[in-house]
Design a protein around this motif. Structure first.
Motif, PDB file in Angstrom:
ATOM      1  N   ARG A   1       6.344  16.804   6.621  1.00 12.36           N
ATOM      2  CA  ARG A   1       5.139  17.109   5.847  1.00 12.36           C
ATOM      3  C   ARG A   1       4.854  16.037   4.797  1.00 12.36           C
ATOM      4  O   ARG A   1       3.878  16.136   4.058  1.00 12.36           O
ATOM      5  N   HIS A   2       5.734  15.067   4.727  1.00 14.28           N
ATOM      6  CA  HIS A   2       5.568  13.974   3.749  1.00 14.28           C
ATOM      7  C   HIS A   2       5.638  12.650   4.511  1.00 14.28           C
ATOM      8  O   HIS A   2       4.874  12.437   5.447  1.00 14.28           O
ATOM      9  N   GLY A   3       6.553  11.787   4.171  1.00 12.48           N
ATOM     10  CA  GLY A   3       6.612  10.462   4.804  1.00 12.48           C
ATOM     11  C   GLY A   3       6.922  10.500   6.280  1.00 12.48           C
ATOM     12  O   GLY A   3       6.498   9.615   7.030  1.00 12.48           O
ATOM     13  N   GLY A   4       7.663  11.525   6.718  1.00 16.10           N
ATOM     14  CA  GLY A   4       8.006  11.637   8.128  1.00 16.10           C
ATOM     15  C   GLY A   4       6.828  11.906   9.032  1.00 16.10           C
ATOM     16  O   GLY A   4       6.959  11.868  10.265  1.00 16.10           O
ATOM     17  N   ALA A   5       5.653  12.152   8.429  1.00 21.17           N
ATOM     18  CA  ALA A   5       4.447  12.386   9.232  1.00 21.17           C
ATOM     19  C   ALA A   5       4.074  11.164  10.064  1.00 21.17           C
ATOM     20  O   ALA A   5       3.444  11.303  11.117  1.00 21.17           O
ATOM     21  N   ASN A   6       4.452   9.958   9.601  1.00 22.99           N
ATOM     22  CA  ASN A   6       4.078   8.768  10.380  1.00 22.99           C
ATOM     23  C   ASN A   6       4.777   8.750  11.739  1.00 22.99           C
ATOM     24  O   ASN A   6       4.251   8.228  12.715  1.00 22.99           O
ATOM     25  N   PHE A   7       5.970   9.332  11.798  1.00 22.50           N
ATOM     26  CA  PHE A   7       6.658   9.460  13.090  1.00 22.50           C
ATOM     27  C   PHE A   7       5.929  10.451  13.983  1.00 22.50           C
ATOM     28  O   PHE A   7       5.816  10.268  15.197  1.00 22.50           O
TER      29      PHE A   7
ATOM     30  N   ILE B   1       0.814  -1.219   0.000  1.00 20.45           N
ATOM     31  CA  ILE B   1       0.000   0.000   0.000  1.00 20.45           C
ATOM     32  C   ILE B   1       0.850   1.274   0.000  1.00 20.45           C
ATOM     33  O   ILE B   1       0.340   2.353  -0.329  1.00 20.45           O
ATOM     34  N   HIS B   2       2.145   1.154   0.336  1.00 30.45           N
ATOM     35  CA  HIS B   2       3.028   2.318   0.317  1.00 30.45           C
ATOM     36  C   HIS B   2       3.865   2.398  -0.955  1.00 30.45           C
ATOM     37  O   HIS B   2       4.648   3.340  -1.135  1.00 30.45           O
ATOM     38  N   ALA B   3       3.711   1.433  -1.855  1.00 35.90           N
ATOM     39  CA  ALA B   3       4.627   1.307  -2.992  1.00 35.90           C
ATOM     40  C   ALA B   3       4.535   2.455  -3.993  1.00 35.90           C
ATOM     41  O   ALA B   3       5.522   2.780  -4.657  1.00 35.90           O
ATOM     42  N   GLU B   4       3.382   3.097  -4.104  1.00 35.13           N
ATOM     43  CA  GLU B   4       3.222   4.112  -5.143  1.00 35.13           C
ATOM     44  C   GLU B   4       2.072   5.042  -4.794  1.00 35.13           C
ATOM     45  O   GLU B   4       1.106   4.639  -4.144  1.00 35.13           O
ATOM     46  N   HIS B   5       2.188   6.313  -5.214  1.00 37.56           N
ATOM     47  CA  HIS B   5       1.100   7.241  -4.944  1.00 37.56           C
ATOM     48  C   HIS B   5       1.070   8.398  -5.943  1.00 37.56           C
ATOM     49  O   HIS B   5       0.856   9.550  -5.585  1.00 37.56           O
ATOM     50  N   GLY B   6       1.307   8.088  -7.213  1.00 37.93           N
ATOM     51  CA  GLY B   6       1.186   9.098  -8.261  1.00 37.93           C
ATOM     52  C   GLY B   6       2.434   9.939  -8.431  1.00 37.93           C
ATOM     53  O   GLY B   6       3.334   9.937  -7.594  1.00 37.93           O
ATOM     54  N   GLY B   7       2.461  10.701  -9.528  1.00 39.14           N
ATOM     55  CA  GLY B   7       3.644  11.497  -9.850  1.00 39.14           C
ATOM     56  C   GLY B   7       3.724  12.820  -9.136  1.00 39.14           C
ATOM     57  O   GLY B   7       4.771  13.478  -9.142  1.00 39.14           O
ATOM     58  N   GLY B   8       2.646  13.254  -8.493  1.00 43.28           N
ATOM     59  CA  GLY B   8       2.617  14.576  -7.905  1.00 43.28           C
ATOM     60  C   GLY B   8       3.046  14.656  -6.454  1.00 43.28           C
ATOM     61  O   GLY B   8       3.249  15.757  -5.941  1.00 43.28           O
ATOM     62  N   ASN B   9       3.151  13.518  -5.754  1.00 46.16           N
ATOM     63  CA  ASN B   9       3.598  13.606  -4.364  1.00 46.16           C
ATOM     64  C   ASN B   9       5.050  14.104  -4.338  1.00 46.16           C
ATOM     65  O   ASN B   9       5.796  13.957  -5.308  1.00 46.16           O
ATOM     66  N   ASN B  10       5.449  14.699  -3.236  1.00 49.07           N
ATOM     67  CA  ASN B  10       6.701  15.447  -3.184  1.00 49.07           C
ATOM     68  C   ASN B  10       7.922  14.608  -3.537  1.00 49.07           C
ATOM     69  O   ASN B  10       8.790  15.051  -4.304  1.00 49.07           O
ATOM     70  N   SER B  11       8.026  13.409  -2.991  1.00 45.13           N
ATOM     71  CA  SER B  11       9.226  12.609  -3.239  1.00 45.13           C
ATOM     72  C   SER B  11       9.284  12.083  -4.668  1.00 45.13           C
ATOM     73  O   SER B  11      10.356  12.050  -5.282  1.00 45.13           O
ATOM     74  N   THR B  12       8.148  11.679  -5.216  1.00 46.89           N
ATOM     75  CA  THR B  12       8.128  11.196  -6.591  1.00 46.89           C
ATOM     76  C   THR B  12       8.411  12.339  -7.558  1.00 46.89           C
ATOM     77  O   THR B  12       9.146  12.185  -8.542  1.00 46.89           O
TER      78      THR B  12
ATOM     79  N   GLY C   1      15.437  11.794   0.617  1.00 42.36           N
ATOM     80  CA  GLY C   1      15.531  13.021   1.397  1.00 42.36           C
ATOM     81  C   GLY C   1      14.204  13.749   1.481  1.00 42.36           C
ATOM     82  O   GLY C   1      13.840  14.294   2.533  1.00 42.36           O
ATOM     83  N   SER C   2      13.461  13.747   0.384  1.00 43.26           N
ATOM     84  CA  SER C   2      12.136  14.375   0.380  1.00 43.26           C
ATOM     85  C   SER C   2      11.165  13.630   1.283  1.00 43.26           C
ATOM     86  O   SER C   2      10.445  14.238   2.078  1.00 43.26           O
ATOM     87  N   LEU C   3      11.153  12.319   1.185  1.00 40.05           N
ATOM     88  CA  LEU C   3      10.218  11.507   1.962  1.00 40.05           C
ATOM     89  C   LEU C   3      10.449  11.666   3.458  1.00 40.05           C
ATOM     90  O   LEU C   3       9.513  11.561   4.262  1.00 40.05           O
ATOM     91  N   LYS C   4      11.680  11.938   3.840  1.00 41.78           N
ATOM     92  CA  LYS C   4      12.023  12.078   5.256  1.00 41.78           C
ATOM     93  C   LYS C   4      11.252  13.211   5.929  1.00 41.78           C
ATOM     94  O   LYS C   4      10.961  13.153   7.121  1.00 41.78           O
ATOM     95  N   GLY C   5      10.907  14.263   5.175  1.00 41.06           N
ATOM     96  CA  GLY C   5      10.291  15.447   5.757  1.00 41.06           C
ATOM     97  C   GLY C   5       8.986  15.170   6.483  1.00 41.06           C
ATOM     98  O   GLY C   5       8.194  14.326   6.055  1.00 41.06           O
TER      99      GLY C   5
END
Length: 453
Positions: free
Chosen positions: A278-284, A239-250, A272-276
């Motif tokens: 406001r992006h993937g780091g939100a799960n933390f 479920i985390h493998a893909e989420h379109g071309g517009g998300n910040n890290s992609t 580096g983008s996903l770490k933020g």
């Protein structure tokens, strides 16, 4: 005055100087019709490209107005719900099949899947001496940073890393998909040894294990995991493998790719983008928020108490002062995030009758009550749903996965989507991505240094 005090004083002075000359009035964004965050005025994203990989569907536009709908996530034309329903619980694993689908555009045959899975298994081992030289000699408190550095370092272990032929790019993509979990585990193990003063476990890889099994096997001191645990982690990867071309890290990956840079630089930038936060780091952030809720809400089963505290958080009187309820709301989804729906169903089954059941019910209350409280406090009619981060942290905890690995596991999964988008950008984009910025500074005459005050 000590060097440290002098340095601190100088930096404070420079900060003040910066603030005097680097202000931009918020009104200017409206005056020049700047689409901040590459968002249109209605919240939709600015159309920047075309993709055949993924569709993130969260609303429809009817006569110029956005209308909320139940969210859909579609990989290469296939609904995520269908992919999950036909892989998980079927005595097989689905992440490898999902990665193949994202890369090549079609579901693999049995023979193709066996070949692809074997290839991933063969590539999973990091190059000889890599862990010792690139990971162990420079431990990092943050696993994401170490993963980004490790991916960048893989450039040096390839004979011709600048060759962007399709064969080379596909080979790199498959190798990075395979190796990123190994880099993550090694980075975590040395972090535990160096910073946490815990024992270091370096297990040999088992070629017969799939990605989810290998992660659990190499993370745990005793290498023991249940089939149910491996299936649940596999679901998380899907479920985390893909989420379109517009998300910040992609978009970061595609932007870097459009410049003509190498694959390792593009993938490292995406990490580096996903770490933020406001992006993937939100799960933390969701995990930290849950702990805050547990400490400040006396009766977790009281909707009134939960509402009262949510109101304080949104009003910036409690929580981390941002006014945000992490895990709630999404840029695209309105009525529901399909990933959150799938996770919630599985979290509920796993939490039932365990120590985590009360925490699950608290998160459920947060999901139910936040839209109502947000409307009351902010006077907003915005439709709001739970996003994937609300329940992912709890699921990882139930899997006994350390909190430091929540966002790294996101990257381990999303590398499948990033690689698909990089190759699509290489083969179909053919133009450097370069948005415009309105300059508001005015031309000035150069002032000799003796005349400056």
């Amino acid at each position: 005055m000590s060097t440290e005090t002098l340095s601190s004083s100088a930096i404070n002075s420079l900060c003040s100087e910066f603030m005097k000359h680097n202000k931009i009035s918020p009104e200017l964004y409206e005056k020049y019709q700047v689409k901040r965050g590459l968002r249109n005025s209605d919240g939709t994203g600015v159309l920047a490209g075309i993709t055949n990989i993924c569709n993130v569907h969260g609303y429809v536009v009817n006569e110029g107005e956005k209308q909320p709908i139940e969210g859909e996530l579609i990989y290469r034309g296939y609904s995520l719900n269908d992919i999950v329903a036909n892989t998980t619980g079927k005595n097989r694993f689905g992440f490898e099949e999902t990665a193949y689908l994202l890369l090549f555009g079609e579901l693999p045959t049995k023979e193709q899947l066996e070949m692809f899975t074997k290839l991933l298994s063969e590539y999973r081992e990091l190059p000889p001496g890599f862990s010792e030289d690139m990971i162990f000699k420079a431990p990092s408190k943050n696993i994401m940073n170490k993963m980004a550095r490790s991916v960048l370092a893989l450039y040096s272990y390839e004979d011709d890393p600048e060759d962007q032929s399709l064969a080379k790019e596909l080979n790199r993509a498959i190798s990075v998909i395979a190796r990123l979990p190994s880099a993550m585990v090694d980075a975590y193990q040395i972090k535990r040894r160096y910073y946490d003063h815990e024992s270091l476990y370096m297990h040999p890889l088992n070629p017969d294990e799939c990605t989810a099994e290998s992660i659990l096997s190499t993370l745990r001191p005793d290498r023991v995991y249940s089939p149910e645990e491996a299936q649940l982690l596999d679901l998380m990867l899907i479920i985390h493998a893909e989420h379109g071309g517009g998300n910040n890290s992609t978009f970061t990956c595609r932007t870097l790719t459009s410049s003509g840079t190498d694959a390792y630089s593009a993938y490292s930038g995406a990490i580096g983008s996903l770490k933020g936060h406001r992006h993937g780091g939100a799960n933390f952030k969701v995990i930290a928020q849950l702990e805050n809720f547990k400490e400040n809400i006396a009766h977790w089963d009281s909707d009134a108490e939960v509402k009262d505290y949510l109101s304080k958080v949104i009003s910036k009187e409690a929580g981390d002062g941002t006014g945000l309820i992490y895990g709630m709301g999404h840029a695209v989804y309105t009525l529901s995030d399909p990933r959150a729906v799938i996770l919630k169903q599985n979290a509920m089954k796993l939490a039932k009758g365990t120590e985590f059941e009360k925490e699950f019910e608290l998160l459920d209350a947060v999901e139910r009550l936040t839209p109502e409280v947000f409307a009351e406090v902010k006077g907003s009619s915005k439709v709001m749903c739970a996003n994937v981060d609300l329940y992912s942290g709890l699921v990882y905890r139930m899997l006994k996965i350390p909190v430091e690995l929540n966002t790294p596991l996101f990257a381990v999964s999303r590398i499948a989507g990033w690689s698909a988008h990089r190759i699509e950008e290489l083969t179909t984009g053919n133009r450097i991505i370069r948005p415009a910025y309105k300059a508001i500074n005015r031309k000035r005459a150069y002032l000799p240094i003796d005349e400056r005050k």
